[in-house]
Scaffold this active site. Structure first.
Site, PDB file in Angstrom:
ATOM      1  N   ASP A 188     -16.385  -0.921  -0.896  1.00  0.00           N
ATOM      2  CA  ASP A 188     -15.050  -1.245  -1.411  1.00  0.00           C
ATOM      3  C   ASP A 188     -14.084  -1.540  -0.253  1.00  0.00           C
ATOM      4  O   ASP A 188     -12.960  -1.969  -0.495  1.00  0.00           O
ATOM      5  CB  ASP A 188     -14.508  -0.119  -2.294  1.00  0.00           C
ATOM      6  CG  ASP A 188     -14.592   1.241  -1.622  1.00  0.00           C
ATOM      7  OD1 ASP A 188     -15.712   1.686  -1.329  1.00  0.00           O
ATOM      8  OD2 ASP A 188     -13.534   1.845  -1.361  1.00  0.00           O
ATOM      9  N   GLY A 222      -0.904   7.725  -5.425  1.00  0.00           N
ATOM     10  CA  GLY A 222      -0.439   6.340  -5.259  1.00  0.00           C
ATOM     11  C   GLY A 222       0.405   6.124  -4.019  1.00  0.00           C
ATOM     12  O   GLY A 222       0.960   5.046  -3.813  1.00  0.00           O
ATOM     13  N   LYS A 260       0.860  -1.188   0.000  1.00  0.00           N
ATOM     14  CA  LYS A 260       0.000   0.000   0.000  1.00  0.00           C
ATOM     15  C   LYS A 260       0.890   1.231   0.000  1.00  0.00           C
ATOM     16  O   LYS A 260       1.574   1.497   0.992  1.00  0.00           O
ATOM     17  CB  LYS A 260      -0.889  -0.027   1.257  1.00  0.00           C
ATOM     18  CG  LYS A 260      -1.953   1.063   1.297  1.00  0.00           C
ATOM     19  CD  LYS A 260      -2.971   0.734   2.377  1.00  0.00           C
ATOM     20  CE  LYS A 260      -4.044   1.794   2.516  1.00  0.00           C
ATOM     21  NZ  LYS A 260      -5.039   1.409   3.536  1.00  0.00           N
TER      22      LYS A 260
HETATM   23  P1  AMP Z   1     -10.065   4.489   0.734  1.00  0.00           P
HETATM   24  O1  AMP Z   1     -10.972   5.611   1.123  1.00  0.00           O
HETATM   25  O2  AMP Z   1      -8.697   4.597   1.369  1.00  0.00           O
HETATM   26  O3  AMP Z   1     -10.673   3.150   0.906  1.00  0.00           O
HETATM   27  O4  AMP Z   1      -9.770   4.683  -0.817  1.00  0.00           O
HETATM   28  C1  AMP Z   1     -10.756   4.676  -1.793  1.00  0.00           C
HETATM   29  C2  AMP Z   1     -10.120   4.460  -3.134  1.00  0.00           C
HETATM   30  O5  AMP Z   1      -9.213   5.525  -3.419  1.00  0.00           O
HETATM   31  C3  AMP Z   1      -9.338   3.175  -3.230  1.00  0.00           C
HETATM   32  O6  AMP Z   1      -9.554   2.673  -4.511  1.00  0.00           O
HETATM   33  C4  AMP Z   1      -7.926   3.619  -3.044  1.00  0.00           C
HETATM   34  O7  AMP Z   1      -7.003   2.759  -3.666  1.00  0.00           O
HETATM   35  C5  AMP Z   1      -7.911   4.990  -3.671  1.00  0.00           C
HETATM   36  N1  AMP Z   1      -6.917   5.865  -3.068  1.00  0.00           N
HETATM   37  C6  AMP Z   1      -6.891   6.368  -1.811  1.00  0.00           C
HETATM   38  N2  AMP Z   1      -5.830   7.139  -1.623  1.00  0.00           N
HETATM   39  C7  AMP Z   1      -5.127   7.143  -2.764  1.00  0.00           C
HETATM   40  C8  AMP Z   1      -3.911   7.761  -3.201  1.00  0.00           C
HETATM   41  N3  AMP Z   1      -3.186   8.541  -2.409  1.00  0.00           N
HETATM   42  N4  AMP Z   1      -3.523   7.533  -4.464  1.00  0.00           N
HETATM   43  C9  AMP Z   1      -4.239   6.744  -5.289  1.00  0.00           C
HETATM   44  N5  AMP Z   1      -5.369   6.153  -4.948  1.00  0.00           N
HETATM   45  C10 AMP Z   1      -5.826   6.338  -3.705  1.00  0.00           C
HETATM   46 MG    MG Z   2     -10.223   1.368   0.575  1.00  0.00          MG
END
Ligand code: AMP
Ligand code: MG
Length: 457
Positions: free
Chosen positions: A234, A109, A96
């Site tokens: 998700d 990312g 991650k």
């Molecule tokens: P989360 O709220 O952390 O569950 O993220 C929701 C979505 O956004 C997931 O698909 C993550 O992979 C993506 N995501 C969160 N933070 C980032 C980041 N800094 N760069 C790229 N994708 C992100």
């Molecule tokens: Mg997530």
């Protein structure tokens, strides 16, 4: 090649990981490392943990998924900053923060040190509490700068789980009308993770199994006072594992309406909403599986959720109160205690741990009349193991926000990581008495009263 990659290009994409500058190992979970039967030098482990070196020449992939976020369907998410890099001993390895993927959208990312420390420690804490969770093998820091509200240190956590498939993976294909892909994914999950479900009703059985596992997971959250914070579909694992640690929080001063995520203005994911949200999320999963399971059957299966959750929660709570037998008034007795905690703003974890020591509790006037009811109830118990039972389920150590914050401050400001190690050890064994660590059981000090965590990570 990863098994998940064999599903084909509709499900994932080959990616190039982007390593960190000057990476260094902050912590490694040695027990997990041993369980995985790895034999790597720490130098190799850092290279693999940052994606600089492939794991057994496995090409890394990022998967695509969708999801309901705060109640609204988002048709395309995906592994924006995580990727699968390997599999070993029936476990997937995932990074991650190893750079952008085709699903990063506006994101960079990356993951910052602060949120990586929180994820790393909470994975250990949940494991220690015997709650189903993804695990974390390594925590790596770097000199890479990542911009959030401020410039922060880029870090990577390597996660380990039998599968990282989420409800949202199914929702993606269902929303596109790609029923063949829904079936292929369901067959994959059954084949790899539920091989005992091979009969003619295997999709029905699969949903039932996910319903039950999710109910058990959420019942355990409720019993141990864990609030996830972002229960989007998700972030719901098809294996019923707690996944994606972001703005989570453990209940401290007992408040059932506790909202741990500062960005959750409506309290959609407040502590007492979690059981209901679990069912809401499972209903979205059932809809996504509607090409495989007829609606009436799905409805019946979903009805198994609440009884399973109540059964598990009641059983855990009874154990937390040292009750080995099931009596009619237990539910009321437990609720009366919780109501006292709420009214007098008592610490949930410490109050329950303290319940083993009746003499100590009797010094608190707030509890005197409840205590006589409890005393009386205990006379109906034959077990002499009450204290041992309670101390094996009521933790001394939880990941209090201020403890995580102290570890983060030390890491960010002084580049020292000792507190992470101490917390990791205590949280991995949260029921132990360990003398000399009373500080780690204390309620939040004044400076930490205003601490808040948000989705920024
Ligand atoms: P989360 O709220 O952390 O569950 O993220 C929701 C979505 O956004 C997931 O698909 C993550 O992979 C993506 N995501 C969160 N933070 C980032 C980041 N800094 N760069 C790229 N994708 C992100
Ligand atoms: Mg997530």
């Amino acid at each position: 090649m990863l098994d998940f990659a064999k599903l084909g290009a509709d499900f994932s994409t080959l990616i190039h990981t982007q390593s960190l500058d000057n990476p260094f190992l902050i912590h490694k979970n040695t027990q997990l490392y041993t369980e995985l039967d790895l034999s790597l030098t720490d130098e190799q482990l850092v290279k693999i943990s940052t994606g600089e070196q492939k794991f057994e020449n496995t090409p890394p992939i990022a998967s695509i998924y969708a999801g309901h976020q705060f109640g609204y369907f988002n048709p395309q998410l995906g592994d924006g900053r995580s990727c699968l890099i390997g599999q070993v001993n029936l476990q997937e390895l995932s990074l991650k923060g190893a750079g952008i993927t085709p699903y990063s959208r506006q994101g960079d990312g990356r993951a910052v040190l602060r949120s990586s420390i929180r994820e790393y420690l909470c994975s250990a804490a949940m494991q220690g509490l015997n709650i189903a969770t993804t695990k974390a093998l390594t925590l790596v820091g770097s000199s890479t700068e990542v911009y959030r509200e401020n410039l922060e240190m880029g870090a990577i956590v390597m996660r380990v789980a039998p599968s990282h498939i989420r409800f949202g993976h199914f929702e993606l294909f269902a929303s596109r009308g790609q029923t063949a892909q829904v079936k292929k994914l369901a067959d994959f999950v059954i084949g790899h993770h539920f091989s005992e479900l091979s009969g003619p009703h295997k999709y029905v059985d699969l949903l039932m199994e996910v319903v039950k596992r999710t109910a058990v997971m959420i019942a355990s959250w409720q019993a141990q006072g864990f609030a996830h914070g972002v229960m989007n579909t998700d972030n719901m694992s098809i294996l019923g594992l707690t996944i994606d640690y972001g703005p989570f929080g453990f209940l401290e001063s007992y408040d059932p309406q506790f909202i741990c995520n500062h960005s959750d203005h409506e309290g959609r994911y407040s502590f007492d909403q979690q059981p209901g949200i679990g069912l809401w999320n499972l209903t979205r999963l059932a809809e996504a599986l509607s090409s495989l399971i007829d609606a009436k059957q799905a409805k019946t299966i979903l009805q198994a959720y609440e009884p399973q959750l109540i059964k598990t929660y009641s059983s855990l709570m009874r154990q937390k109160f040292g009750l080995t037998q099931q009596h009619e008034g237990d539910h009321q007795l437990i609720n009366q205690f919780l109501e006292l905690l709420r009214k007098h703003k008592k610490d949930y974890t410490n109050a329950l741990r303290g319940l083993a020591d009746l003499e100590q509790l009797s010094t608190d006037a707030h509890f005197s009349s409840w205590l006589s009811l409890y005393d009386q109830r205990l006379t109906e118990e034959k077990s002499s193991q009450r204290v041992a039972l309670m101390n094996s389920i009521n933790p001394r150590f939880i990941l209090r926000n201020y403890l995580a914050e102290e570890a983060i401050r030390e890491a960010e400001d002084q580049k020292r990581y000792d507190k992470i190690t101490t917390l990791f050890d205590l949280l991995s064994n949260p029921f132990e008495e360990y003398s000399g660590f009373d500080d780690y059981t204390q309620e939040a000090p004044d400076w930490a009263q205003g601490l808040s965590v948000s989705c920024s990570s």
